[in-house]
Design a protein around this motif. Structure first.
Motif, PDB file in Angstrom:
ATOM      1  N   ALA A  74       2.861  -8.360   4.963  1.00 56.48           N
ATOM      2  CA  ALA A  74       3.186  -6.956   4.102  1.00 56.48           C
ATOM      3  C   ALA A  74       1.888  -6.360   3.535  1.00 56.48           C
ATOM      4  O   ALA A  74       2.404  -5.157   4.230  1.00 56.48           O
ATOM      5  CB  ALA A  74       4.063  -7.270   2.803  1.00 56.48           C
ATOM      6  N   ALA A  75       1.252  -7.088   3.590  1.00 48.42           N
ATOM      7  CA  ALA A  75       0.243  -6.224   3.174  1.00 48.42           C
ATOM      8  C   ALA A  75      -1.013  -5.561   4.558  1.00 48.42           C
ATOM      9  O   ALA A  75      -1.102  -4.273   4.607  1.00 48.42           O
ATOM     10  CB  ALA A  75      -1.171  -6.517   2.630  1.00 48.42           C
ATOM     11  N   LEU A  76      -0.252  -5.690   5.411  1.00 47.56           N
ATOM     12  CA  LEU A  76      -1.158  -5.624   6.939  1.00 47.56           C
ATOM     13  C   LEU A  76      -0.001  -4.503   7.336  1.00 47.56           C
ATOM     14  O   LEU A  76      -0.245  -3.465   8.012  1.00 47.56           O
ATOM     15  CB  LEU A  76      -1.379  -6.467   7.909  1.00 47.56           C
ATOM     16  CG  LEU A  76      -1.988  -6.174   9.523  1.00 47.56           C
ATOM     17  CD1 LEU A  76      -2.518  -4.875   9.122  1.00 47.56           C
ATOM     18  CD2 LEU A  76      -1.811  -7.625  10.120  1.00 47.56           C
ATOM     19  N   TYR A  77       0.968  -4.917   7.542  1.00 43.52           N
ATOM     20  CA  TYR A  77       1.820  -4.577   8.661  1.00 43.52           C
ATOM     21  C   TYR A  77       3.002  -3.130   7.650  1.00 43.52           C
ATOM     22  O   TYR A  77       4.001  -2.647   8.257  1.00 43.52           O
ATOM     23  CB  TYR A  77       3.178  -5.270   8.709  1.00 43.52           C
ATOM     24  CG  TYR A  77       2.837  -6.823   9.911  1.00 43.52           C
ATOM     25  CD1 TYR A  77       2.319  -5.356  11.360  1.00 43.52           C
ATOM     26  CD2 TYR A  77       2.542  -7.474   9.995  1.00 43.52           C
ATOM     27  CE1 TYR A  77       1.268  -6.065  12.535  1.00 43.52           C
ATOM     28  CE2 TYR A  77       1.882  -7.791  10.847  1.00 43.52           C
ATOM     29  CZ  TYR A  77       1.316  -7.392  12.127  1.00 43.52           C
ATOM     30  OH  TYR A  77       0.598  -8.090  13.192  1.00 43.52           O
ATOM     31  N   LEU A  78       2.856  -2.963   6.513  1.00 45.37           N
ATOM     32  CA  LEU A  78       3.980  -2.472   5.424  1.00 45.37           C
ATOM     33  C   LEU A  78       2.722  -1.606   4.938  1.00 45.37           C
ATOM     34  O   LEU A  78       2.531  -1.099   3.523  1.00 45.37           O
ATOM     35  CB  LEU A  78       4.727  -3.052   4.799  1.00 45.37           C
ATOM     36  CG  LEU A  78       6.084  -4.012   5.727  1.00 45.37           C
ATOM     37  CD1 LEU A  78       6.349  -4.462   4.183  1.00 45.37           C
ATOM     38  CD2 LEU A  78       6.655  -2.847   5.674  1.00 45.37           C
ATOM     39  N   PRO A  79       1.920  -0.716   5.440  1.00 44.72           N
ATOM     40  CA  PRO A  79       0.990   0.079   4.749  1.00 44.72           C
ATOM     41  C   PRO A  79       1.520   1.135   3.987  1.00 44.72           C
ATOM     42  O   PRO A  79       2.401   1.728   4.434  1.00 44.72           O
ATOM     43  CB  PRO A  79       0.417   0.837   6.106  1.00 44.72           C
ATOM     44  CG  PRO A  79       1.285   0.611   6.933  1.00 44.72           C
ATOM     45  CD  PRO A  79       1.877  -0.599   6.986  1.00 44.72           C
ATOM     46  N   GLY A  80       1.243   1.325   2.435  1.00 43.28           N
ATOM     47  CA  GLY A  80       1.610   2.264   2.111  1.00 43.28           C
ATOM     48  C   GLY A  80       2.956   1.646   0.991  1.00 43.28           C
ATOM     49  O   GLY A  80       3.866   2.147  -0.061  1.00 43.28           O
ATOM     50  N   GLY A  81       3.146  -0.011   1.351  1.00 43.55           N
ATOM     51  CA  GLY A  81       4.474  -0.183   1.581  1.00 43.55           C
ATOM     52  C   GLY A  81       5.920  -0.012   2.126  1.00 43.55           C
ATOM     53  O   GLY A  81       6.843  -0.335   1.996  1.00 43.55           O
ATOM     54  N   ALA A  82       5.386   1.204   3.242  1.00 42.71           N
ATOM     55  CA  ALA A  82       6.687   1.776   3.811  1.00 42.71           C
ATOM     56  C   ALA A  82       6.066   1.022   5.377  1.00 42.71           C
ATOM     57  O   ALA A  82       5.124   0.822   6.047  1.00 42.71           O
ATOM     58  CB  ALA A  82       6.686   2.695   4.099  1.00 42.71           C
ATOM     59  N   VAL A  83       7.959   0.892   6.393  1.00 41.97           N
ATOM     60  CA  VAL A  83       7.992   0.445   7.830  1.00 41.97           C
ATOM     61  C   VAL A  83       6.867   1.567   7.803  1.00 41.97           C
ATOM     62  O   VAL A  83       7.143   3.060   8.263  1.00 41.97           O
ATOM     63  CB  VAL A  83       8.553   0.627   8.225  1.00 41.97           C
ATOM     64  CG1 VAL A  83       8.935  -0.041   9.651  1.00 41.97           C
ATOM     65  CG2 VAL A  83       9.150  -0.824   7.632  1.00 41.97           C
ATOM     66  N   PRO A  84       6.031   1.440   9.143  1.00 43.39           N
ATOM     67  CA  PRO A  84       5.566   2.584   9.890  1.00 43.39           C
ATOM     68  C   PRO A  84       6.237   3.057  10.966  1.00 43.39           C
ATOM     69  O   PRO A  84       7.208   2.656  11.016  1.00 43.39           O
ATOM     70  CB  PRO A  84       3.815   1.267  11.073  1.00 43.39           C
ATOM     71  CG  PRO A  84       4.544   0.398  10.662  1.00 43.39           C
ATOM     72  CD  PRO A  84       4.979   0.152   9.523  1.00 43.39           C
ATOM     73  N   ARG A  85       6.176   4.364  10.954  1.00 45.21           N
ATOM     74  CA  ARG A  85       6.585   5.283  12.088  1.00 45.21           C
ATOM     75  C   ARG A  85       6.444   4.969  13.644  1.00 45.21           C
ATOM     76  O   ARG A  85       5.153   4.891  13.924  1.00 45.21           O
ATOM     77  CB  ARG A  85       6.877   6.693  11.897  1.00 45.21           C
ATOM     78  CG  ARG A  85       6.948   7.146  10.554  1.00 45.21           C
ATOM     79  CD  ARG A  85       7.356   8.639  10.417  1.00 45.21           C
ATOM     80  NE  ARG A  85       5.578   8.898   9.845  1.00 45.21           N
ATOM     81  CZ  ARG A  85       4.752   9.534  10.343  1.00 45.21           C
ATOM     82  NH1 ARG A  85       5.546   9.891  12.081  1.00 45.21           N
ATOM     83  NH2 ARG A  85       3.057   9.748  10.182  1.00 45.21           N
ATOM     84  N   THR A  86       7.105   5.122  14.455  1.00 43.85           N
ATOM     85  CA  THR A  86       6.669   4.730  16.035  1.00 43.85           C
ATOM     86  C   THR A  86       5.438   6.355  16.257  1.00 43.85           C
ATOM     87  O   THR A  86       6.144   7.135  15.623  1.00 43.85           O
ATOM     88  CB  THR A  86       7.888   5.090  16.719  1.00 43.85           C
ATOM     89  OG1 THR A  86       9.163   4.276  16.905  1.00 43.85           O
ATOM     90  CG2 THR A  86       7.962   4.909  17.879  1.00 43.85           C
ATOM     91  N   GLY A  87       4.683   5.723  17.461  1.00 42.82           N
ATOM     92  CA  GLY A  87       3.859   6.751  17.102  1.00 42.82           C
ATOM     93  C   GLY A  87       2.483   6.618  16.750  1.00 42.82           C
ATOM     94  O   GLY A  87       1.911   7.451  17.349  1.00 42.82           O
TER      95      GLY A  87
END
Length: 347
Positions: free
Chosen positions: A165-178
């Motif tokens: 989660a610490a890596l793939y949920l930056p800021g606690g959110a799912v990163p956006r496409t692009g």
């Protein structure tokens, strides 16, 4: 629907354009096709983490110009020594969970790519890892499948796999496409491997030192520590892992002959039964005894025969494929057996 791309100097192909361009860059800087493949393979671990990763595996068919047959580099690590049927029975499991620590085997991709680089390539470790380090540390735009995959496991990461989660949920959110995404831990790891390898002289010696760093050094030690921590898996219960540093230290990527099948003027090569590769040979062998050449490739009869041949080959795959030391691939490709299986295909 796809363009026919040709090159007079060279060409690179991958499922992600950044990986293909990384391979092409290596060719333009004087590397050979094997150097380019290694660079692209490591970039794939960065830009398509839902399909590739440092903990994964890779089957490699490598052929030098003029050779009659390729060689196979087995990038499939074995299961841990402690992963016995008796152990899983003691855990109350009748199958290995598909996720979590118990599913982990020796990570073979790193060793296989470096074996290809050492034995077939010409460039230094630092040269072929530089693109992966650059795109992991500097960032790369996310293709839509990455955020979609992260979203599907968001709750699992937040609840149980907090380091993910610490890596793939930056800021606690799912990163956006692009959006620009960085994998700084991976960039730092590969940079550390390059720096450590630079302590010795010689291209091959540096590659060997990198292999030691991974399978007998800091990476193996970190994997051993992490596997001891119980984690939730698809069984619905947390389990510690079975993979140890000793498992990593005992393994080196086998280099072996491919499995081959002659079909008329063609010879088709695949990796062994530690992959599903021979299933394609079984499919072709079944279809070779059927008159499909005159059928409409979009018609129902053609589709029926191909689907049924595929179904039979995949059934054999599920029943018989596995550890190459235990599986006799030749028996699966026996012509008499193929005839018996072909007879199962009806109207």
């Amino acid at each position: 629907t796809r363009p026919d791309l040709r090159g007079v100097f060279g060409a690179g192909s991958a499922t992600h354009w950044i990986a293909a361009s990384a391979g092409m860059r290596i060719l333009e800087h004087g590397g050979n096709a094997f150097d380019a493949a290694v660079a692209a393979g490591f970039v794939m671990q960065v830009v398509e983490p839902h399909l590739n990763g440092p903990g994964g595996e890779v089957p490699i068919l490598a052929s030098r110009a003029g050779e009659q047959a390729p060689r196979v580099v087995c990038g499939q690590g074995p299961a841990p020594q402690a992963a016995t049927i008796a152990h899983f029975a003691r855990l109350g499991l009748d199958a290995i969970p598909g996720s979590g620590h118990l599913a982990a085997c020796v990570p073979g991709a790193f060793g296989a790519w470096l074996t290809l680089l050492r034995d077939w390539g010409t460039m230094r470790l630092a040269d072929v890892l530089e693109p992966a380090i650059f795109h992991a540390g500097g960032g790369h735009p996310l293709v839509w499948r990455v955020p979609a995959t992260i979203a599907s496991v968001k709750t699992l990461f937040e609840t149980h796999w907090t380091s993910s989660a610490a890596l793939y949920l930056p800021g606690g959110a799912v990163p956006r496409t692009g959006s620009l995404f960085r994998n700084l831990p991976l960039a730092t790891l590969y940079a550390a491997i390059v720096a450590d390898a630079a302590r010795v002289a010689g291209r091959e010696a540096q590659i060997e030192r990198a292999l030691d760093y991974w399978y007998r050094g800091p990476v193996a030690e970190a994997i051993d520590r992490f596997a001891r921590i119980p984690a939730m898996d698809s069984s619905g219960r947390p389990h510690a892992g079975l993979l140890t540093g000793e498992d990593l230290a005992r393994w080196t990527p086998p280099v072996e002959a491919p499995v081959a099948l002659d079909l008329g003027a063609h010879r088709v090569f695949k990796c062994g039964a530690w992959t599903q590769g021979p299933a394609l040979l079984q499919m072709l062998q079944l279809l070779d005894g059927l008159d499909i050449a005159g059928l409409d490739p979009l018609g129902p009869d053609f589709v029926h025969l191909v689907v049924e041949a595929t179904t039979l080959a995949m059934a054999d795959r599920d029943a018989w494929y596995g550890d190459a030391r235990q599986v006799d691939v030749a028996s699966q490709l026996d012509p008499e057996r193929a005839a018996d299986r072909r007879a199962l295909i009806g109207d």
